[in-house]
Design an enzyme around this catalytic site. Structure first.
Site, PDB file in Angstrom:
ATOM      1  N   TYR A 170    -117.226 109.971  11.161  1.00  0.00           N
ATOM      2  CA  TYR A 170    -116.210 110.665  10.073  1.00  0.00           C
ATOM      3  C   TYR A 170    -115.126 111.102  10.770  1.00  0.00           C
ATOM      4  CZ  TYR A 170    -113.915 112.589   5.949  1.00  0.00           C
ATOM      5  OH  TYR A 170    -113.062 113.042   4.973  1.00  0.00           O
ATOM      6  N   PHE A 202     -86.549  97.727   1.932  1.00  0.00           N
ATOM      7  CA  PHE A 202     -87.998  96.834   1.618  1.00  0.00           C
ATOM      8  C   PHE A 202     -88.572  97.651   0.332  1.00  0.00           C
ATOM      9  CE2 PHE A 202     -92.327  96.094   1.535  1.00  0.00           C
ATOM     10  CZ  PHE A 202     -92.102  94.516   1.373  1.00  0.00           C
ATOM     11  N   THR A 203     -89.126  96.847  -0.347  1.00  0.00           N
ATOM     12  CA  THR A 203     -89.573  97.426  -1.909  1.00  0.00           C
ATOM     13  C   THR A 203     -90.346  98.716  -1.945  1.00  0.00           C
ATOM     14  OG1 THR A 203     -91.689  95.961  -1.624  1.00  0.00           O
ATOM     15  CG2 THR A 203     -89.484  94.914  -2.830  1.00  0.00           C
ATOM     16  N   ASP A 241     -88.953 101.117  10.881  1.00  0.00           N
ATOM     17  CA  ASP A 241     -90.177 100.059  10.256  1.00  0.00           C
ATOM     18  C   ASP A 241     -90.473  99.113  11.345  1.00  0.00           C
ATOM     19  OD1 ASP A 241     -91.769  98.413   8.991  1.00  0.00           O
ATOM     20  OD2 ASP A 241     -90.599  98.771   7.054  1.00  0.00           O
ATOM     21  N   LYS A 253     -99.078  92.677   9.620  1.00  0.00           N
ATOM     22  CA  LYS A 253     -98.476  91.600  10.098  1.00  0.00           C
ATOM     23  C   LYS A 253     -98.467  91.469  11.630  1.00  0.00           C
ATOM     24  CE  LYS A 253     -96.328  93.104   5.961  1.00  0.00           C
ATOM     25  NZ  LYS A 253     -96.935  94.205   5.229  1.00  0.00           N
ATOM     26  N   ARG A 282     -87.981  86.530  -3.939  1.00  0.00           N
ATOM     27  CA  ARG A 282     -87.117  87.592  -3.364  1.00  0.00           C
ATOM     28  C   ARG A 282     -85.800  87.659  -3.854  1.00  0.00           C
ATOM     29  NH1 ARG A 282     -91.256  91.324  -0.806  1.00  0.00           N
ATOM     30  NH2 ARG A 282     -91.384  91.261  -3.099  1.00  0.00           N
ATOM     31  N   PHE A 301     -92.158  93.089  -9.626  1.00  0.00           N
ATOM     32  CA  PHE A 301     -92.382  91.679  -9.337  1.00  0.00           C
ATOM     33  C   PHE A 301     -93.921  91.407  -9.287  1.00  0.00           C
ATOM     34  CE2 PHE A 301     -93.181  92.755  -4.807  1.00  0.00           C
ATOM     35  CZ  PHE A 301     -92.641  94.234  -4.902  1.00  0.00           C
TER      36      PHE A 301
HETATM   37  N1  F0G Z   1     -92.311  97.407   5.446  1.00  0.00           N
HETATM   38  C1  F0G Z   1     -92.104  96.071   5.509  1.00  0.00           C
HETATM   39  C2  F0G Z   1     -90.786  95.337   6.161  1.00  0.00           C
HETATM   40  C3  F0G Z   1     -92.764  95.204   4.832  1.00  0.00           C
HETATM   41  O1  F0G Z   1     -92.639  93.836   5.147  1.00  0.00           O
HETATM   42  C4  F0G Z   1     -94.055  95.651   4.330  1.00  0.00           C
HETATM   43  C5  F0G Z   1     -94.861  94.751   3.392  1.00  0.00           C
HETATM   44  C6  F0G Z   1     -94.136  96.836   4.239  1.00  0.00           C
HETATM   45  C7  F0G Z   1     -93.414  97.960   4.931  1.00  0.00           C
HETATM   46  C8  F0G Z   1     -95.455  97.487   3.575  1.00  0.00           C
HETATM   47  O2  F0G Z   1     -96.542  97.296   4.169  1.00  0.00           O
HETATM   48  O3  F0G Z   1     -97.912  96.038   2.754  1.00  0.00           O
HETATM   49  O4  F0G Z   1     -98.835  97.246   4.498  1.00  0.00           O
HETATM   50  O5  F0G Z   1     -98.274  98.429   2.670  1.00  0.00           O
HETATM   51  N2  F0G Z   1     -94.642  93.574   3.341  1.00  0.00           N
HETATM   52  C9  F0G Z   1     -95.702  92.401   2.654  1.00  0.00           C
HETATM   53  C10 F0G Z   1     -94.610  91.281   2.415  1.00  0.00           C
HETATM   54  C11 F0G Z   1     -96.094  93.068   1.460  1.00  0.00           C
HETATM   55  O6  F0G Z   1     -95.155  90.445   1.785  1.00  0.00           O
HETATM   56  O7  F0G Z   1     -93.557  91.144   2.704  1.00  0.00           O
HETATM   57  P1  F0G Z   1     -98.144  97.281   3.316  1.00  0.00           P
END
Ligand code: F0G
Length: 461
Positions: A74, A126-127, A217, A260, A385, A452
């Protein structure tokens, strides 16, 4: 004859995962049941899954072996210390705050730095990043160069920060209202487009003069490092392992989705330089993610992550083959006469749906409709997108209207073969030939946040 040297993969396949071959009839029914949203499809109904490159990588034998060696203590897990060492060596950050994935890190960072009414400039949104900035009371302002919004522009570094736009934001709101600038490497929503080292250095210098932090990022920073090596004067002789920490040297910290570049199926982290800021982050971490020596990850996940991180920069062959495959698919699609974001980016091929369906109003969601049509044709799962992903303006309630209206074909790392890419390109070309038959869509269900992911649609007759 000119000599040809291909990008072929520096690995061979040891284990295979069977995938389902489906009929068109089956896919048409699955598409209707999913409300024309590929996020709502069951993966058993998908043939080639290009929804995302996130968490979809194939791990190496060394990573799988690491899973068996994970320390599940832990507190103070050995695997956590392996991860701390890997992040320090590969990225150059000393303070590590582990999280379950990227958005966990974005949440913690936003909560410790943003106050109500603050402004967060960024090189395109980014979303989830923007969601967390707004959730913490801030407002995102786009300061990417104009070329990033033009799919046809062949600028080599379309991810660059426009320093004039940034200065205008600082003049308008005052530096004291701007806790940090959010700089993304290989900007996802722009089409996987890189930032140059010169631009990172200039942004850092500007921000430090104004007491504004620079938060990276770093999700696809390795892909960005490859483009710097290939395109920026002075970097051709440097390895990816050398370029990556140089990128990070122009930042005060980073959020990371390890799903990624880092070649794992789950994981992420917030990395910082300032120990005091890291202390604040850890105080929140224990409430939202987990203890400070595992965040949201199991010991085995941290072990596989530490190994994946070293593997991604061990030689330059990995990234050359990874981006080589993406560019191979992009070239086939362009040769079929289909417009995509130019230059082809690092993780995906982005089809210009607005160019493919010029007569369809944006409010009928051309990229969403094209994505569904590709799925029905071949079982290839892509992602919208465009206007659907961009959501609504919280003040006016109207759709946000991004210039880019794209279908993203995202390539998982070390998963598919060149033959799979041929099948994808053939399907995209076939759908494009028949594009006159594609109908626009309207919402039957629209979620209030990050719509989305779970929205449902029907065809407009
Ligand atoms: N920043 C970027 C540039 C991303 O592409 C993503 C996730 C995140 C942050 C968030 O990270 O998913 O680990 O919580 N991108 C995925 C995509 C979901 O399909 O582009 P996460």
């Amino acid at each position: 004859m000119t000599e040809r040297r291909s990008w072929a993969e520096p690995w061979k396949i040891k284990m295979v995962e069977p995938i389902t071959m489906t009929t068109r009839e089956h896919r048409a029914a699955a598409n209707l049941a999913a409300g024309f949203n590929t996020f709502l499809l069951a993966s058993d109904d998908v043939y080639i899954d290009l929804l995302t490159d996130s968490g979809t990588s194939a791990m190496s034998e060394n990573q799988w072996a690491g899973l068996m060696l994970g320390d599940e203590a832990y507190a103070g897990s050995r695997s956590f210390y392996h991860l701390v060492d890997a992040v320090a060596e590969v990225y150059g950050y000393e303070e590590l705050v582990p999280t379950h994935q990227g958005r966990g890190a974005e949440h913690i960072l936003s909560q410790i730095l943003i106050s109500e009414g603050d402004i967060i400039p960024g090189n395109m949104y980014f979303t989830t990043t923007k969601f967390h900035q707004e959730y913490a009371g801030g407002r995102f302002v786009d300061v990417i160069i104009d070329e990033a919004h033009d799919p046809a522009s062949t600028h080599p570094f379309k991810g660059n920060v426009d320093l004039d736009k940034l200065a205008a934001v600082v003049d308008e709101f005052g530096a004291e209202r701007i806790p940090y600038i959010s700089v993304e490497t290989n900007v996802n929503m722009a089409g996987g487009q890189p930032v140059s080292m010169a631009n990172l250095a200039a942004t850092y210098e500007y921000c430090h003069r104004h007491d504004i932090l620079v938060m990276l990022d770093a999700t696809r920073a390795v892909e960005n490092a490859y483009f710097i090596q290939q395109r920026e004067p002075g970097y051709a002789g440097k390895s990816i392992a050398e370029i990556l920490p140089e990128i990070c040297s122009y930042t005060d910290g980073a959020t990371m989705s390890s799903k990624k570049d880092n070649l794992v199926n789950i994981g992420g982290f917030l990395a910082l330089r300032d120990p005091e800021l890291a202390r604040k982050a850890r105080a929140l971490l224990v409430a939202f993610e987990g203890l400070h020596t595992y965040g949201g990850m199991a010991g085995r996940d941290m072990e596989a992550l530490a190994r994946g991180m070293r593997e991604m920069v061990a030689t330059d062959d990995h990234i050359r083959a990874r981006i080589g495959q993406v560019h191979y698919l992009g070239r086939l699609i362009n040769e079929a006469g289909i417009a995509t974001v130019q230059p082809i980016g690092g993780h995906a091929v982005f089809i210009d749906a607005a160019a493919a369906l010029p007569d369809m109003p944006r409010d009928h969601f051309p990229a969403q409709a094209l994505t569904a049509a590709i799925y029905v044709d071949s079982g290839v799962r892509a992602m919208e997108r465009g206007i659907v992903s961009a959501g609504r303006n919280p003040e006016t309630g109207d759709h946000n209207r991004p210039k880019l209206e794209l279908v993203r074909l995202t390539i998982p790392r070390r998963v598919y073969t060149q033959a799979h890419m041929d099948v994808v390109a053939e399907s995209v070309a076939a759908v494009y030939e028949q594009r006159g038959q594609i109908k626009g869509l309207r919402f039957t269900y629209e979620p209030p946040e990050l719509r989305f992911f779970q929205a449902r649609f029907e065809e407009i007759d």
